[in-house]
Design a protein around this motif. Structure first.
Motif, PDB file in Angstrom:
ATOM      1  N   CYS A 196      49.335  22.088 -18.255  1.00 21.62           N
ATOM      2  CA  CYS A 196      50.130  20.973 -18.398  1.00 21.62           C
ATOM      3  C   CYS A 196      49.412  19.701 -17.677  1.00 21.62           C
ATOM      4  CB  CYS A 196      51.263  21.248 -17.263  1.00 21.62           C
ATOM      5  SG  CYS A 196      52.509  19.848 -17.135  1.00 21.62           S
ATOM      6  N   VAL A 221      57.776  23.360 -22.313  1.00 21.30           N
ATOM      7  CA  VAL A 221      57.922  22.503 -21.459  1.00 21.30           C
ATOM      8  C   VAL A 221      57.427  23.258 -19.984  1.00 21.30           C
ATOM      9  CG1 VAL A 221      59.938  21.596 -19.754  1.00 21.30           C
ATOM     10  CG2 VAL A 221      60.253  21.353 -22.249  1.00 21.30           C
ATOM     11  N   CYS A 232      56.656  21.797 -13.677  1.00 22.54           N
ATOM     12  CA  CYS A 232      57.541  20.513 -13.390  1.00 22.54           C
ATOM     13  C   CYS A 232      58.419  20.243 -14.199  1.00 22.54           C
ATOM     14  CB  CYS A 232      56.177  19.643 -13.344  1.00 22.54           C
ATOM     15  SG  CYS A 232      55.502  19.305 -15.109  1.00 22.54           S
ATOM     16  N   LYS A 283      58.103  19.137 -17.381  1.00 30.01           N
ATOM     17  CA  LYS A 283      57.616  18.389 -18.483  1.00 30.01           C
ATOM     18  C   LYS A 283      57.037  18.791 -19.530  1.00 30.01           C
ATOM     19  CE  LYS A 283      57.376  14.601 -14.983  1.00 30.01           C
ATOM     20  NZ  LYS A 283      56.438  13.435 -14.474  1.00 30.01           N
ATOM     21  N   GLU A 321      56.535  13.482 -23.122  1.00 28.65           N
ATOM     22  CA  GLU A 321      56.724  12.527 -22.216  1.00 28.65           C
ATOM     23  C   GLU A 321      55.782  11.712 -21.536  1.00 28.65           C
ATOM     24  OE1 GLU A 321      59.666  14.154 -19.387  1.00 28.65           O
ATOM     25  OE2 GLU A 321      59.559  15.944 -20.504  1.00 28.65           O
ATOM     26  N   TYR A 322      54.382  11.983 -22.048  1.00 27.70           N
ATOM     27  CA  TYR A 322      53.483  11.165 -21.519  1.00 27.70           C
ATOM     28  C   TYR A 322      53.232   9.757 -22.034  1.00 27.70           C
ATOM     29  CZ  TYR A 322      48.712  10.091 -19.395  1.00 27.70           C
ATOM     30  OH  TYR A 322      47.754   9.314 -18.817  1.00 27.70           O
TER      31      TYR A 322
END
Length: 835
Positions: A6, A19, A23, A25, A29-30
């Protein structure tokens, strides 16, 4: 190699569409920017790049993963301008230093493309800002426990010549173990808002001007970090930010911590002084702050001398500036302003003098450090000559004084020189002073002030003995004058019985030597506090000091150290103490045992070698140059050899590390070695020999480059390039020169292959060329060489002669059973090196 990770937390994942289970994420999402490195980029086939954690104007910070060490890391990327102007030096100084409390050491640094990169370990924890958002404030005892080791780490940064400059809640981590960690590069983590509660006034001024000053012009130093530390401490204690300095200068509303939370009186006073807007009212270094708070300072005491040396001049320059802040107190403030306006023109000189007087009284240690630096610079630039030659215009006046007032000593006069002695009263008639015994940069008055400040001896010393020695030596052949003047006072402390002897040149007060006698613990304090002032080129670590005072003197009654810079320290047990110990048959704790320490200054000859040129190894221990050079040789060394000689009489010789360097690396560093050298370079010598009808044919060249670091930090460098020539008669002349500046270090003359050329003739020619004289002007040397060559068996290893600045030795060696070596005369006085 690990699998997919990740980019936000560097934990392993099964695929990029998943995901992260840690965390929560996903990579989509970056919010990636084109100027950043792409996720999953590899640097040096080792460092995996993840998401950007912070971007500042001078660099970008990425979360990363070290594939070899299998651990999370932070990767900092800088443009080449920032890299060359400070980042690379800071990386080099902090590289591999993982033992600094609270500081994440640097595990790698390098340049790729247009960027420089620094790799540091990742630390688990949350920022102080996040921590305070949850808890609002922290109990004082808990803050102190976290801050104490952290302050030591900051002190170590300052002793390396670094200022963090960005201490703030955003850049500080609190680990699950409740340890406080500072992320290495402060400028990466300095908050960007205009009104920053953690920026000291001098930082704000620099920021507003847009100009980063360097050297002594800068106002930023350890005191700048102290402001930020105290601002952080204040917020952790009270839950409130200190008002930004820009606002405080207009109207200071910074209240005492006790207004908002329970606070120890000493802590409160220390924090308010550390938050002073004027530099001169603030603490100079971490030790001062910790001492005021009643914290243990043993671990930072050894750093204070280094810090004073590095930052002393900058501190004094900063404190000379007019005060920027005066506290306003209601109506009295207006009255004071009216009174000040009325008297300002009449009193301005008095105000300046008064400010200086206050500073001297409140900061004696910084003043002494500044005086030490000034004294050193003064003696380097204006030091008196060692020898008065016949050609000097003052010669006749000084010679007239010697003959009128001097008492010619028949016993001490010989074929070489006449000696004269004179009284202290006679000295005031002498027009000029030339020469001296061994010396220090400091004068006698400054040393007495230092003893008062650092050893608490002021007002307790009584003179128990004094002596005077005045002598002049006039050489018969060259008619040169050398003076030796010494005034000595022995003091005894009334309460403790400690003894101090001061030896100095009475013509100008220049120190020549000092002896201190006291318990082991007091001698340790002397070495810790006074020695760095006397000998600024080097200093002893706390570990070395403790080792010295615990030496077993029953094996050898006297121990000594020859320190870098040309100074000697002798350690002995006083005779009366030995007798008492034998009578009582009691083994004392080294801390309580009486020890005598004698420190002697460098000789005139070594002093004459001081030039504007910088020699590799001649760096002050602990300075930036010193650390950079050690890092350089450790990284580039072709080989490294440890030598241990437990029985060596000189303590520094008991353990040495010898590094062998590649000639290309020596050229890259670009500074000549501190191996003793003649003033003549190799080309000049070669031309002089050829002009003297000596036919030379080049035979071969070899180079040997070594750096020796001794037990007490002395660095001896030897970058020798040997050019071997043969004469028409078959004699080999090896001219050993420094590979950087080509100055001659020595010449070896021998024969191989059964040739029968004259070694004495060749040695006479070489010596004359080195001295700039004709061979016929050296009849005594000619006779010496002829006798040695006539009876080589008895001459080998048993014969040498000094002629001017040259010394000749008859010896055997690897090349031949009989050879003549010509080296600088100081070789016999100062070993081969003058670090």
């Amino acid at each position: 190699m690990s699998g997919l990770r990740c980019i936000f937390c560097m934990n392993e994942m099964k695929d990029s569409s998943q995901v992260c289970p840690v965390c929560g994420k996903g990579i989509w999402e970056y919010e990636w920017e084109e100027r950043w490195l792409e996720p999953y980029t590899f640097l040096r086939d080792r460092y995996l790049i993840g998401a950007v954690t912070r971007e500042q104007e001078n660099g970008t910070v990425y979360l990363g993963f070290d594939q070899i060490m299998e651990q999370k890391i932070l990767v900092r990327a800088y443009g080449m301008e920032g890299w060359k102007h400070g980042k690379e030096k800071a990386a080099r100084l902090l590289f591999g230093k993982f033992d600094i409390p609270g500081i994440a050491g640097i595990q790698d640094y390098f340049v790729l493309g247009d960027n420089g990169y620094i790799i540091t370990p990742w630390k688990n924890g949350i920022s102080v800002r996040e921590y305070l958002q949850k808890r609002h404030r922290i109990p004082e005892r808990e803050i102190t426990r976290m801050m104490e080791p952290f302050l030591e780490g900051i002190g170590r940064l300052h002793a390396l010549g670094l200022v963090h400059g960005g201490i703030s809640p955003e850049g500080m981590l609190i680990t699950p173990e409740h340890e406080l960690w500072l992320l290495t590069d402060g400028r990466d983590y300095a908050p960007q808002q205009e009104e920053n509660a953690y920026l000291a006034p001098e930082q704000q001024e620099e920021k507003e001007s847009g100009i980063r000053k360097t050297g002594q012009e800068r106002l930023i130093g350890p005191w700048t970090d102290i402001y930020a530390v105290c601002a952080l401490w204040y917020q952790m204690l009270t839950g409130r930010e200190v008002p930004p300095a820009s606002r405080r200068k207009k109207k200071d509303r910074c209240k005492k911590p006790s207004v908002y939370a329970a606070a120890d009186e000493r802590t409160e006073q220390a924090l308010m002084q550390g938050l002073a807007l004027d530099v001169q009212r603030r603490y100079f270094c971490v030790e001062n702050l910790m001492e005021s708070m009643g914290l243990k300072t043993e671990r930072v005491q050894e750093l204070s001398g280094i810090t004073r040396h590095i930052w002393g001049n900058s501190w004094l320059e900063a404190t000379r500036r007019p005060a920027v802040y005066q506290k306003k107190e209601g109506r009295r403030y207006l009255l004071r302003r009216i009174a000040a306006a009325t008297a300002v023109l009449a009193c301005i000189s008095g105000i300046v003098a008064g400010a200086g007087w206050i500073y001297v009284r409140t900061h004696p240690d910084e003043v002494i450090a500044w005086q030490a630096d000034r004294a050193r610079e003064r003696f380097r630039n204006n030091g008196k000559k060692s020898v008065l030659t016949r050609e000097s215009q003052e010669y006749d006046q000084v010679m007239a004084f010697i003959k009128e007032y001097g008492d010619r000593s028949e016993d001490s006069s010989g074929d070489q020189a006449d000696s004269y002695t004179f009284t202290e009263e006679d000295l005031r008639h002498c027009p000029e002073f030339y020469g001296s015994e061994g010396y220090f940069y400091l004068d006698e008055k400054t040393v007495m002030k230092a003893l008062d400040t650092y050893m608490d001896l002021g007002g307790q010393l009584d003179v128990s003995d004094e002596s005077w020695s005045g002598e002049a030596s006039v050489t018969k052949e060259d008619q040169e004058i050398i003076m030796y003047l010494t005034k000595s006072y022995t003091y005894r402390a009334r309460k403790s019985g400690e003894e101090v002897q001061i030896r100095y040149d009475p013509s100008d007060g220049q120190m020549q030597g000092i002896t201190f006698q006291g318990t082991g613990s007091r001698c340790a304090r002397f070495l810790r506090e006074i020695l760095p002032l006397l000998i600024q080129e080097t200093r002893l670590t706390e570990e070395e000091i403790q080792e010295i005072i615990r030496l077993d003197f029953s094996i050898a009654g006297t121990r000594y150290i020859q320190l870098a810079g040309g100074y000697d320290i002798m350690f002995t047990i006083p005779w009366e103490e030995e007798q008492r110990a034998e009578r009582t048959e009691k083994t004392e704790d080294p801390e309580d045992r009486i020890l005598k320490i004698s420190v002697t200054g460098k000789s005139m000859g070594l002093r004459d070698l001081e030039t504007e040129e910088t020699y590799a190894g001649n760096y002050e221990r602990g300075s930036k140059e010193y650390q950079e050079f050690l890092s350089f040789i450790e990284e580039r060394a072709l080989s490294r050899e440890e030598t241990v000689r437990a029985d060596a009489p000189a303590l520094q010789d008991r353990q040495q590390t010898i590094y062998t360097l590649d000639p290309e690396d020596v050229q890259e560093w670009g500074q000549p070695s501190n191996y003793l050298q003649f003033v003549t370079d190799a080309d000049e010598l070669y031309k002089a020999l050829e002009s003297g009808n000596m036919e030379l044919t080049f035979a071969e060249q070899e180079e040997e480059d070594t750096v020796t670091v001794d037990r007490y930090g002395g660095i001896a460098t030897s970058f020798i390039r040997r050019d071997r020539y043969r004469t028409a008669e078959g004699t080999v002349i090896s001219i050993n020169k420094d590979s950087i500046n080509d100055r001659v270090m020595g010449v070896v003359i021998y024969q191989d292959g059964g040739n029968e050329g004259s070694l004495s003739g060749a040695a006479l020619e070489v010596t004359a060329a080195l001295l700039g004289e004709a061979p016929e002007e050296l009849p005594e040397l000619s006779e010496f060489l002829a006798e040695a060559e006539a009876d080589p068996e008895s001459s080998v290893n048993n014969n040498f002669m000094t002629v001017g600045s040259a010394a000749l030795m008859i010896t055997d060696g690897e090349q031949a059973d009989f050879q003549i070596i010509i080296v600088p005369a100081l070789t016999f006085e100062a070993d081969y090196y003058w670090p």
